[in-house]
Enzyme design. Structure first.
Site, PDB file in Angstrom:
ATOM      1  N   CYS A  28       0.851  -1.200   0.000  1.00 31.05           N
ATOM      2  CA  CYS A  28       0.000   0.000   0.000  1.00 31.05           C
ATOM      3  C   CYS A  28       0.880   1.241   0.000  1.00 31.05           C
ATOM      4  O   CYS A  28       1.743   1.408   0.863  1.00 31.05           O
ATOM      5  CB  CYS A  28      -0.910  -0.008   1.229  1.00 31.05           C
ATOM      6  SG  CYS A  28      -1.850   1.518   1.421  1.00 31.05           S
ATOM      7  N   PHE A  29       0.655   2.115  -0.963  1.00 28.68           N
ATOM      8  CA  PHE A  29       1.561   3.255  -1.107  1.00 28.68           C
ATOM      9  C   PHE A  29       1.427   4.311  -0.026  1.00 28.68           C
ATOM     10  O   PHE A  29       2.312   5.140   0.138  1.00 28.68           O
ATOM     11  CB  PHE A  29       1.495   3.878  -2.494  1.00 28.68           C
ATOM     12  CG  PHE A  29       0.144   4.209  -3.083  1.00 28.68           C
ATOM     13  CD1 PHE A  29      -0.969   4.496  -2.325  1.00 28.68           C
ATOM     14  CD2 PHE A  29       0.011   4.261  -4.473  1.00 28.68           C
ATOM     15  CE1 PHE A  29      -2.181   4.822  -2.903  1.00 28.68           C
ATOM     16  CE2 PHE A  29      -1.192   4.588  -5.068  1.00 28.68           C
ATOM     17  CZ  PHE A  29      -2.297   4.873  -4.280  1.00 28.68           C
TER      18      PHE A  29
END
Length: 179
Positions: A28-29
């Protein structure tokens, strides 16, 4: 909930001739960006989608698992303050490099890990760092090291998400910044 550490890069002057770039995918960025932007010498971060098969993807399209995009942090850094090797060392603190299409509670091809760039030297350094790390793991390291085919900035609500939403979901342990 992760405590958001201070950013050591605030107020630092950077020479444009010393700025380099790399794209790092670590699940997840949101959490990856919050961590990476706090590594000393990082000038700029932005989250987006890399190496997919359509133009201008939306978050919903990326999550559909049909676009081949990976959630990515675009990183600009000052090579006189932090080396690419040091950035990759920091990156390895927050990923499970042996996990396939999964980081933390996030599962899907958009959460694979990777190092992307258009500069062949960056890719060579990425491969060398993976070779250096491999003996520390009993399973193969699955971090992609590939040419950046394309990149699209993610929607504005994803940018600096954890700063805007301090209680937001994050698989990254931001306390690792102090270790």
């Amino acid at each position: 909930m992760n405590h958001m550490p201070a950013n050591p890069n605030q107020g630092i002057e950077y020479e444009s001739a010393n700025i380099r770039e790399v794209y790092l995918a670590g699940g997840c960025f949101w959490g990856a960006e919050a961590f990476i932007e706090r590594l000393y010498g990082v000038v700029y971060t932005e989250v987006g989608y890399a190496n997919g098969i359509i133009e201008n993807p939306t978050y919903e399209q990326v999550c559909s698992k049909t676009t081949e995009f990976v959630e990515t942090v675009y990183v600009k850094y000052d090579c006189t303050k932090v080396s690419l090797e040091q950035l990759i060392d920091g990156f390895f603190k927050i990923i499970d490099p042996t996990s396939y299409n999964k980081q933390g509670g996030d599962v899907g091809s958009q959460y694979r890990t990777g190092i992307y760039a258009n500069d062949p030297q960056v890719l060579e350094i990425g491969k060398a760092k993976i070779a250096e790390y491999q003996p520390q793991y009993s399973k193969p390291i699955l971090v992609e090291v590939k040419r950046l085919e394309n990149y699209y900035k993610a929607e504005e609500y994803h940018q600096k998400y954890l700063e805007k939403n301090p209680g937001g979901y994050c698989h990254v342990d931001l306390s690792l910044l102090t270790k």
